[in-house]
Design an enzyme around this catalytic site. Structure first.
Site, short mmCIF file in Angstrom:
data_model
loop_
_atom_site.label_atom_id
_atom_site.label_comp_id
_atom_site.label_asym_id
_atom_site.label_seq_id
_atom_site.Cartn_x
_atom_site.Cartn_y
_atom_site.Cartn_z
N HIS A 20 1.17 -1.38 -0.12
CA HIS A 20 -0.16 0.28 0.06
C HIS A 20 0.78 0.86 0.11
CE1 HIS A 20 -3.26 -2.48 2.39
NE2 HIS A 20 -4.05 -2.33 0.99
N LYS A 44 -17.25 -5.64 7.71
CA LYS A 44 -17.08 -6.25 7.41
C LYS A 44 -16.12 -6.81 9.31
CE LYS A 44 -13.83 -6.83 3.87
NZ LYS A 44 -12.41 -6.32 2.51
N ARG A 93 -2.25 -5.80 -8.46
CA ARG A 93 -1.27 -6.66 -8.12
C ARG A 93 -0.32 -7.63 -9.23
NH1 ARG A 93 -3.14 -8.14 -2.39
NH2 ARG A 93 -4.66 -8.11 -3.73
N SER A 131 -2.46 -8.12 3.31
CA SER A 131 -3.00 -7.82 4.48
C SER A 131 -4.03 -8.73 4.72
CB SER A 131 -4.15 -6.90 4.47
OG SER A 131 -4.06 -4.95 4.16
#
Ligand code: PNS
Length: 168
Positions: A20, A44, A93, A131
């Site tokens: 990040h 979440k 990514r 993460s």
């Protein structure tokens, strides 16, 4: 004089990784202002509280003077309009990210055509980093040194001390 280009870099940042930070640095070198926007997602269950995620992000981005940390809830495009942002910045990514990112970018464009999503690629060293993997490795006692800022490592140590100590 043209208006400054403001980019929103949205995400959960639970926790922020070096991947990040790589994107934030790249974004801050191109856009006039980068707003790192942490999603308040009631659905979440995050590992770190919103306050912790914001505090960590503020600390690890404090040397970049055109980077701000904020929170948002609701639609990202509504927040982007409210903040007068022209760009939504996202990191890609690998091709596996593409489907989801493509859908979000086009849906966001449908709602707010004047806001452009810009994708950037992090350094290869972070192309496998996420993460969720950081949390999993850490919970099972593995080391995430070099993958997250030292401050995040400290927070993880506080959150998951029992599992991590097994390794030592
Ligand atoms: O880091 P993440 O969890 O992949 O970030 C996802 C995020 C925050 C960018 C996305 O979930 C989002 O924009 N949420 C806000 C709600 C919204 O606007 N949903 C419609 C997206 S098309």
């Amino acid at each position: 004089m043209t208006a400054p280009v403001i980019a929103i870099y949205p995400g959960s940042f639970d926790p922020v990784t070096n991947g990040h930070l790589d994107i934030i640095e790249r974004g801050s070198s191109i856009f006039d202002q980068v707003i790192v926007a942490v999603l308040l997602n009631v659905a979440k269950e995050p590992l770190f509280s919103l306050a912790d995620r914001v505090a960590i992000l503020k600390e690890v981005t404090r040397n970049w003077h055109n980077v701000e940390v904020d929170t948002f809830e609701g639609l990202l495009v509504d927040y982007a309009v409210a903040r007068k942002a022209r760009v939504i910045l996202r990191g890609i990514r690998a091709v596996t990210d593409f489907d989801y990112e493509f859908q979000m970018a086009l849906m966001n464009r449908r709602m707010q055509p004047q806001i452009e999503t810009v994708f950037m690629m992090p350094a290869e060293a972070y192309s496998y980093l996420s993460s969720s993997l950081v949390k999993e490795v850490c919970a099972l006692g593995g080391s995430v040194k070099g993958l997250v800022p030292p401050l995040v490592d400290e927070y993880l140590e506080k959150r998951m001390p029992r599992h991590r100590k097994k390794q030592r």
